[in-house]
Scaffold this active site. Structure first.
Site, PDB file in Angstrom:
ATOM      1  N   LYS A  67     146.257  21.130 -20.279  1.00 44.47           N
ATOM      2  CA  LYS A  67     146.876  21.954 -19.239  1.00 44.47           C
ATOM      3  C   LYS A  67     147.055  21.213 -17.926  1.00 44.47           C
ATOM      4  CE  LYS A  67     145.427  26.371 -21.166  1.00 44.47           C
ATOM      5  NZ  LYS A  67     144.642  25.978 -22.364  1.00 44.47           N
TER       6      LYS A  67
HETATM    7  C1  LIG Z   1     144.992  26.452 -23.625  1.00 47.70           C
HETATM    8  C2  LIG Z   1     144.480  25.674 -24.768  1.00 47.70           C
HETATM    9  C3  LIG Z   1     145.039  25.781 -26.065  1.00 47.70           C
HETATM   10  C4  LIG Z   1     146.138  26.774 -26.394  1.00 47.70           C
HETATM   11  O1  LIG Z   1     147.362  26.451 -25.801  1.00 47.70           O
HETATM   12  P1  LIG Z   1     148.539  27.573 -25.742  1.00 47.70           P
HETATM   13  O2  LIG Z   1     149.634  26.910 -25.000  1.00 47.70           O
HETATM   14  O3  LIG Z   1     147.947  28.729 -24.985  1.00 47.70           O
HETATM   15  O4  LIG Z   1     148.886  27.926 -27.130  1.00 47.70           O
HETATM   16  C5  LIG Z   1     144.561  24.962 -27.071  1.00 47.70           C
HETATM   17  N1  LIG Z   1     143.549  24.098 -26.843  1.00 47.70           N
HETATM   18  C6  LIG Z   1     142.966  23.975 -25.621  1.00 47.70           C
HETATM   19  C7  LIG Z   1     141.846  23.028 -25.463  1.00 47.70           C
HETATM   20  C8  LIG Z   1     143.411  24.740 -24.544  1.00 47.70           C
HETATM   21  O5  LIG Z   1     142.811  24.622 -23.359  1.00 47.70           O
END
Ligand SMILES: *Cc1c(COP(=O)(O)O)cnc(C)c1O
Length: 430
Positions: free
Chosen positions: A107
């Protein structure tokens, strides 16, 4: 780019307005009105392009004309100041490591890009924007870090007391400056409910500009399409049929991958890898979409019972179920299977995955059973040390803490405790 609301009850708007609002006034997600594919030559010559050049070409149409090209180049340069390596495990499976950013979660890219866009839009504005975000763990850290020091933007993060890992709590509570952490006496859903209530509270929204920083915001969602292009650049000379397996929660990341495909990136197929929260797996098997309350798992960033971005996927495929099924498979895995996968990856490839990546790996294995010639890339969405308890317990070895994590472990936590919406509102109004 013009954006429209997927609820179709709000006026079309600009990139700038979509970023500042987050959600459309009719509570719909914003979606770009036209998508123009990149020329074939772009993909043929991708070896000659740097990552920042690839990102610039890929995102330009979505932000134009609200961000001038020179500024956009700076924003991208600043956002992408770490690596995105592909590690080949064998001739059928690779992993794309998306955890080399400052908070070691994928993210980071979306949060950094959005923060810089909002900082640009707000540079000459005397009214500050408040980013209000609820986190179950990783989002908060990435958003806090991404927005740290951005002028004109205050960030308020709500997290459930005692429900995030020590490392995640440190990432949220030790930065200071324009970042405030609110420690909520409750669970994640309580944090989320309070944030939603704040967005609907006119007494608040008349006094301050509130926005969100989760993947419903187009500036956090769209830059994730870079990952798929970066992986393609690293693999296209070795493999023809490239498939991506994406550990999915709110389905923002996988939906960004589908946008990369809309731009012309030759991706053969997508696999949505789920833990026990399997609304989409069930949908692809039954054609019935039925949200349900989330259940807790060891891959907790994917504990989502009603994925917010799935509606964008429906839009990409124009609600054509058979088209969607041609391009997307989905599998769901238990925590026991995930633990076994962590062990198998370690013992077979001497590679340490995190529980989310392990779910992605299992998705690859399921897909490859019927497509033995494909090359499947699973996305490693977090560094294994962020889930130290689970990982060390399974592979029976200690994992070294990376420098980003070591640097914050001794810092002092600063958080304000709140227990209900009245507390939150009082805090925001003061
Ligand atoms: C947020 C997150 C996900 C999921 O991603 P999405 O875009 O919400 O599907 C998967 N793995 C980790 C480690 C995350 O922080």
């Amino acid at each position: 780019m013009t954006y429209f609301s997927l609820n179709k009850q709000a006026p079309d708007t600009t990139f700038k307005d979509a970023v500042i609002k987050g959600l459309a006034p009719d509570k719909g997600l914003y979606f770009p009105k036209h998508i123009t594919a990149l020329p074939k030559s772009f993909f043929e010559n991708i070896d000659d392009l740097s990552y920042t050049e690839i990102a610039f070409e890929a995102i330009r149409q979505f932000v134009s004309p609200d961000i001038p090209e020179a500024i956009l180049k700076d924003i991208i340069q600043d956002t992408l100041n770490f690596n995105f390596p592909v590690v080949e495990l064998d001739k059928n499976i690779s992993t794309l490591e998306l955890f080399h950013g400052p908070t070691m979660a994928f993210k980071d890219v979306g949060a950094r890009f959005m923060a810089r866009c909002l900082g640009y839009f707000n540079a000459n504005n005397t009214n500050e924007v408040t980013v209000l975000v609820a986190t179950s763990g990783d989002t908060g850290g990435a958003v806090a870090n991404g927005f740290l020091g951005v002028k004109g933007v205050n960030v308020v993060i709500l997290y459930p007391s005692g429900k995030v890992s020590d490392i995640q709590e440190k990432q949220l509570t030790t930065l200071g400056q324009n970042i405030t952490a609110l420690e909520v006496d409750g669970v994640f859903d309580d944090c989320q409910d309070m944030v939603k209530r704040a967005f609907l509270d006119e007494e608040l929204t008349n006094k301050m500009q509130l926005t969100s920083a989760n993947s419903i915001n187009v500036a956090r969602w769209l830059p994730q399409l870079f990952y798929f292009m970066f992986a393609y650049k690293q693999l296209h000379n070795s493999y023809d049929d490239i498939v991506f397996s994406i550990p999915s929660g709110n389905f923002g990341n996988i939906c960004a991958g589908m946008m990369a495909q809309q731009l012309g990136l030759p991706i053969k197929h997508f696999v949505a890898s789920n833990n026990a929260n399997n609304v989409v797996t069930t949908y692809l098997n039954t054609e019935t979409y039925k949200p349900k309350p989330s259940v807790q798992t060891i891959s907790n960033a994917m504990d989502v019972g009603n994925p917010s971005n799935f509606i964008r996927i429906q839009e990409i495929y124009k609600n054509d179920f058979s088209k969607l099924k041609e391009n997307l498979s989905s599998f769901s895995f238990t925590d026991d299977a995930t633990r076994l996968a962590l062990k198998e990856i370690y013992e077979t490839y001497n590679y340490i995955a995190d529980p989310h990546g392990a779910v992605g790996y299992l998705g690859c294995k399921s897909y490859l059973k019927n497509h033995p010639d494909a090359h499947c890339v699973f996305l490693e969405t977090a560094h294994p040390t962020k889930f130290l308890d689970v990982v060390e317990d399974v592979i029976k070895t200690t994992v070294d803490l990376p420098p980003q994590i070591k640097a914050i472990m001794h810092k002092e936590k600063v958080a304000t405790s709140i227990s209900n919406y009245t507390d939150l509102k009082e805090f925001l109004l003061k």
